[in-house]
Design an enzyme around this catalytic site. Structure first.
Site, PDB file in Angstrom:
ATOM      1  N   HIS A 468      -5.644   3.944  -1.092  1.00  0.00           N
ATOM      2  CA  HIS A 468      -5.213   5.346  -1.138  1.00  0.00           C
ATOM      3  C   HIS A 468      -4.227   5.555   0.015  1.00  0.00           C
ATOM      4  CE1 HIS A 468      -9.563   6.063  -2.796  1.00  0.00           C
ATOM      5  NE2 HIS A 468      -8.776   5.480  -3.678  1.00  0.00           N
ATOM      6  N   ILE A 469      -3.059   4.965  -0.132  1.00  0.00           N
ATOM      7  CA  ILE A 469      -2.079   4.923   0.956  1.00  0.00           C
ATOM      8  C   ILE A 469      -1.542   6.330   1.196  1.00  0.00           C
ATOM      9  CG2 ILE A 469       0.067   3.862   1.732  1.00  0.00           C
ATOM     10  CD1 ILE A 469      -0.457   1.888  -0.794  1.00  0.00           C
TER      11      ILE A 469
END
Lengths: 548, 183
Positions: A468-469
Site C-alpha cells: 500500500h505504497i
C-alpha cells in the site's frame, strides 16, 4: 520525434485511479489521453498464467514485467529493478500494465476513519490532512458506486448513503471466528469491491478463492475494468508508452510528456493539464527524472519533498491450528477483520491496527511445509488434510507515520531503457513496532478462543509488506513539507496534478486504494474548474470525443 | 517375490468422480513384499513404459497412494527426466534402497540426510511433482499439473483448486462437515 497528439488532459498511468480520473474528465466533455508504460493483458491470459505458474503463492508470477517497462520482481530471483538502500528492506510490488496493480489486489475498499485525518491534532503524531472526512464522504460514495463495493455499516466510517451492496456471504470459517471471538472481539465483514449480487454487468462472487492474483470472473473490481470504462467514455489510451520526462515552459507550466515505445523511439504528447497517476513509486520517479535548468531537482520538488514520507502497512502475523475443522479456502480470500483497534487515545503511544483474517486455502502452503519437513507416505495426505482443515492466520495491519527519511530516490543504476531505477530508503520505527508488540496479546487471545495449538508467530522483527505504497507525493497546505495541495495540484506547477496513493499524507490502518480514489475523484472537480468547465456538460457519445 | 493377481478393493480417491479415472491407474514394478506392505492395495498391471516402473513404485511409496494416474505419471516422469537425465537411474537406486533396507517413508529423508546420500534431494523432487505438480526449482521450475496435482485431489471433497468456482454464490457459508456443497 513524432508530435501529433494533444489533449485537454494527459494522464500518466492507466491504473484504477488514473483511468477513473480520465473517465470522469472525459464524461465531462474533455479530451483525454492516457499514457501507460506497460502492455495490455487480458483476464484470460492472467488466469492461464496463474494456473501454469510454478510459484502459485507468488502473486506476481502471472505478471512478468515488460522489458520496456520493468517493475520489481523478487521470485525466483530479484530482478534488481527496485534498489534497496535500507536500512530496512522495502520490497514493493506493483504492476505496470494496462489497469495497473489492482489486477491482483484483495479488493479491500476501505474508507479511513474520521480521526485518521487529524492525528496530529488529536494524538500529536504524524500530520493532519488538508481535508477532513466530511470533504471526502461524497467521493467515497462515488468511488464505491463505480467499483461496486459491498460492506456493512459497522466499521467506524459514517456514511450518508448505504453501500451499493450488502456484505459478501460469510465463509463458514469466518462465521466460526465471529462466533467464538464474540466475547472479546467483534469480527465484522470487510468492505470490499466484490459483488454480493450481479452488479454493473459483472456476476456475484462464486468463491474462486484466487482474488489475489486474479479473479477469473470479474466479480471483483479491478483497474482493467477502469481502463475499459475510460476508453468507453472516449479516452484515448496508449499502451506501451513509458513516460520518462515531463517538459515545461518558461512559466513552469508543464507542456509535454515524452515517452519511449518498446523500441525506444521517443514520442511527444502535448496537453493543457497533466495528471501523474503512475503509482507511489513511479510517479515520484517521473517527477525526479524531469529535471531542467529551471528545475534541477525535478518537477514539483522545490523543497525536496518529492518521494519523501514513503509509507505502507507492515504486518506481523500468527498462524495456528484451530480445534475444529474450518477449511479456509471456501469463498473469497479476505472476508473478515477486527476494527476496534484502528483508533483510540493509544495512538499517541503506538500504531493503531486492523486485525485481518485470511481465508486463503492452506493447501499449497501446507503441502510445501510438509514436503520440506520430509513427511512422506500415507502420513502426508493425512497431515495435509488436517492442516488444510484447521490452520488459521491472523495478521495486524499497522499504521506507519510519515518520516521524510523514508523515501524514493533515483538510483545510479539504470533500467533496460537507460532510465535511472527507483531506490528505496525505509525503516520500521518504534511507533509501529510498539503497535506490533501490542497486537501480540490479541493474537494470543484469538488463538486461545479458537482452541488454537501449534502457534507460529511470524519471526520477531520481520514485517511483511502489504503493498500500500503511499505518502511519496503527500498533499498538504504547507509547500515546505508537502508536494501538492488538497486537489493534488503541485505547489510548483499550476497545470500539474498528482493522483494516486502517493498523495495520501498518512497511511492509517486500511488499504489505500479507495482513499486515494476518493481524493482523486474530488480533485477532478478542481481540474475541470481550472479549464473553465465549472459546470460539467452532459456526457457526449464516445465517438464524438477525439483528442483535440 | 510375489505379485498380487487378485484385484483388491481400491480406496476412493475422488469421491465426486464416477467412474473414477484413477481406478484405471496402475502400480508397477513391485518386487518386494515389503513395498506391498507399505502399499496394501497394490496390484500389478502392464507397464506402458518399462523404464518408468521403478519411478511408479517409488512414487507409490513416497506419496502413500496405491493407484496413480498413468498419464500424469508419464508427464511427471518425462519432466523429471528432462530436468535431470540421471533421474531414472536415481529413482531406481532409491527404490532399491527403500526396499532392501525397509526404510519407513517417514524416516527416509532423515536417513538420507544423516548419510549425506547423493539421493537425498530425490524424495522431495518426486513428492513435489506429484503433490504440487511442480518439477524443477528456481528459474527452471515449471508447472506440469495443477487441478490434477495430488494436493488438489486429496481435498477435492471439500475444496476446489484456486481459480475454480467453488459453487453458487454463498455456497461457502455451510459447514463442510455437513457434506459436499459443490459439485
Amino acid at each position: 520525434m513524432a508530435d501529433i497528439l494533444s489533449a485537454d488532459y494527459i494522464v500518466v498511468g492507466s491504473g484504477i485511479i488514473g483511468s477513473l480520473v480520465a473517465r470522469k474528465l472525459a464524461l465531462a466533455g474533455a479530451s483525454v489521453i492516457i499514457l501507460e508504460a506497460g502492455p495490455r493483458v487480458t483476464r484470460g491470459e492472467l488466469v492461464a498464467r496463474f494456473r501454469n505458474s510454478p510459484r502459485r503463492s507468488d502473486w506476481m508470477s502471472p505478471y512478468p514485467p515488460a522489458d520496456w517497462a520493468p517493475h520489481p520482481i523478487y521470485q525466483p530471483a530479484d530482478n534488481g529493478y527496485l534498489i534497496q538502500a535500507g536500512p530496512y528492506p522495502y520490497p514493493a510490488e506493483y504492476i505496470r500494465q494496462v489497469g495497473g496493480t489492482t489486477w491482483h489486489w484483495a479488493a479491500q475498499a476501505w474508507r479511513n476513519l474520521p480521526n485518521d485525518f487529524r492525528i496530529k491534532s488529536l494524538y500529536g503524531v504524524g500530520v493532519d490532512w488538508p481535508i477532513g472526512y466530511e470533504d471526502l464522504e461524497p467521493f467515497y460514495q462515488e468511488a464505491e458506486e463505480i467499483m461496486g463495493v459491498s460492506g456493512a455499516p459497522n466499521t467506524g466510517s459514517p456514511r450518508a448513503k448505504p453501500f451499493p451492496m450488502e456484505p459478501v456471504a460469510e465463509p463458514y470459517a469466518m462465521r466460526r471466528l465471529r462466533e467464538r471471538l464474540a466475547s472479546d472481539f467483534p469480527v465484522v465483514a470487510n468492505t470490499t469491491a466484490r459483488n454480493s449480487r450481479p452488479y454493473d454487468g459483472r456476476p456475484a462472487c462464486v468463491g474462486n478463492n484466487s482474488c489475489q492474483p486474479i479473479c477469473p470472473v470479474d466479480a471483483q473490481y479491478h483497474g482493467g475494468l477502469s481502463a475499459d470504462a475510460a476508453e468507453a467514455a472516449g479516452v484515448q489510451l496508449i499502451a506501451n508508452a513509458n513516460v520518462y520526462k515531463l517538459e515545461h515552459d518558461e512559466s513552469g507550466k508543464v507542456t509535454a510528456a515524452l515517452y519511449y515505445d518498446p523500441d525506444k523511439s521517443s514520442h511527444r504528447i502535448t496537453g493543457k493539464t497533466f495528471v501523474v497517476a503512475a503509482n507511489g513509486i513511479e510517479s515520484p520517479r517521473l517527477l525526479l527524472l524531469s529535471t531542467s535548468d529551471k528545475f534541477p531537482k525535478g518537477l514539483a520538488n522545490n523543497f525536496d519533498m518529492v518521494g519523501r514520507h514513503l509509507m505502507d502497512h507492515p504486518s506481523t502475523s500468527l498462524t495456528f491450528d484451530a480445534d475444529e475443522d474450518v477449511w479456509l479456502g471456501r469463498g473469497p480470500q479476505s472476508p473478515s477483520s477486527i476494527n476496534t483497534l484502528r483508533d483510540g487515545p493509544f495512538r499517541s503511544e503506538h500504531a493503531p491496527y486492523r486485525l485481518d483474517f485470511t481465508n486463503i486455502s492452506r493447501v499449497d502452503g501446507s503441502t510445501k511445509s510438509l514436503i520440506a519437513a520430509g513427511v512422506f507416505g500415507p502420513e502426508l495426505e493425512k497431515r495435509l488434510r488436517h492442516s488444510a482443515a484447521r490452520e488459521m492466520n491472523v495478521k495486524n495491519v499497522l499504521e506507519v507515520l510519515p518520516n521524510p527519511d523514508h523515501r524514493i530516490t533515483l538510483s545510479s543504476e539504470k533500467d533496460a531503457m537507460g532510465i535511472p531505477k527507483p531506490e528505496t530508503h525505509y525503516s520500521i520505527e518504534d511507533y509501529t513496532r510498539r503497535g506490533a508488540e501490542r497486537s501480540q496479546q490479541d493474537f494470543r487471545r484469538i488463538a486461545e478462543l479458537m482452541g488454537g495449538t501449534n502457534l507460529r508467530f511470524s519471526k520477531d522483527g520481520d514485517f511483511a509488506n502489504n503493498q500500500h505504497i503511499c505518502g511519496t507525493l503527500s498533499m498538504g497546505s504547507d509547500p515546505k513539507i508537502s508536494v501538492c495541495d488538497e486537489w493534488g495540484r503541485t505547489h510548483d506547477h499550476e497545470n500539474l496534478y498528482l493522483a494516486g496513493t502517493g498523495v495520501l499524507p498518512t497511511s492509517a490502518t486500511c488499504n489505500s486504494t479507495e482513499n486515494a480514489l476518493a481524493v482523486a475523484l474530488r480533485a477532478v472537480t478542481h481540474m475541470l474548474a481550472q479549464q473553465g468547465a465549472t459546470s460539467a456538460p452532459p456526457p457526449r457519445d464516445a465517438d464524438e470525443r477525439v483528442p483535440s | 517375490m510375489e505379485r498380487r493377481h487378485s484385484r483388491p478393493p481400491l480406496p476412493t480417491l475422488r469421491p465426486d468422480a464416477s467412474p473414477d479415472p484413477l481406478r484405471r491407474a496402475l502400480l508397477v514394478g513391485f518386487g518386494a513384499t515389503y513395498v506391498l506392505s507399505l502399499v496394501p492395495f497394490a496390484w500389478a498391471q502392464a507397464v506402458p513404459d518399462a523404464a518408468m516402473a521403478p519411478f511408479m513404485a517409488l512414487s507409490a511409496v513416497l506419496v502413500g497412494r496405491p493407484s496413480l494416474d498413468p498419464a500424469q505419471a508419464k508427464r511427471l516422469y518425462d519432466a523429471l527426466a528432462a530436468n535431470d537425465p540421471g533421474f531414472p537411474a536415481a529413482a531406481k537406486q532409491l527404490l532399491d534402497t527403500v526396499e532392501q533396507r525397509k526404510i519407513d517413508p517417514m524416516q527416509l529423508q532423515q536417513t538420507l540426510n544423516d548419510e549425506n546420500s547423493p539421493l537425498k534431494d530425490l524424495p522431495r523432487q518426486v513428492v513435489t511433482a506429484w503433490f504440487l505438480g511442480i518439477v524443477g526449482s528456481g528459474k527452471n521450475a515449471r508447472c506440469v499439473a495443477f487441478e490434477t496435482a495430488l494436493n488438489a485431489q486429496v481435498v477435492a471433497d471439500i475444496l476446489k483448486p484456486p481459480t475454480y468456482a467453488y459453487g453458487a454464490y454463498g455456497s461457502w457459508t455451510r459447514n463442510p462437515a455437513e457434506g459436499p456443497d459443490h459439485g
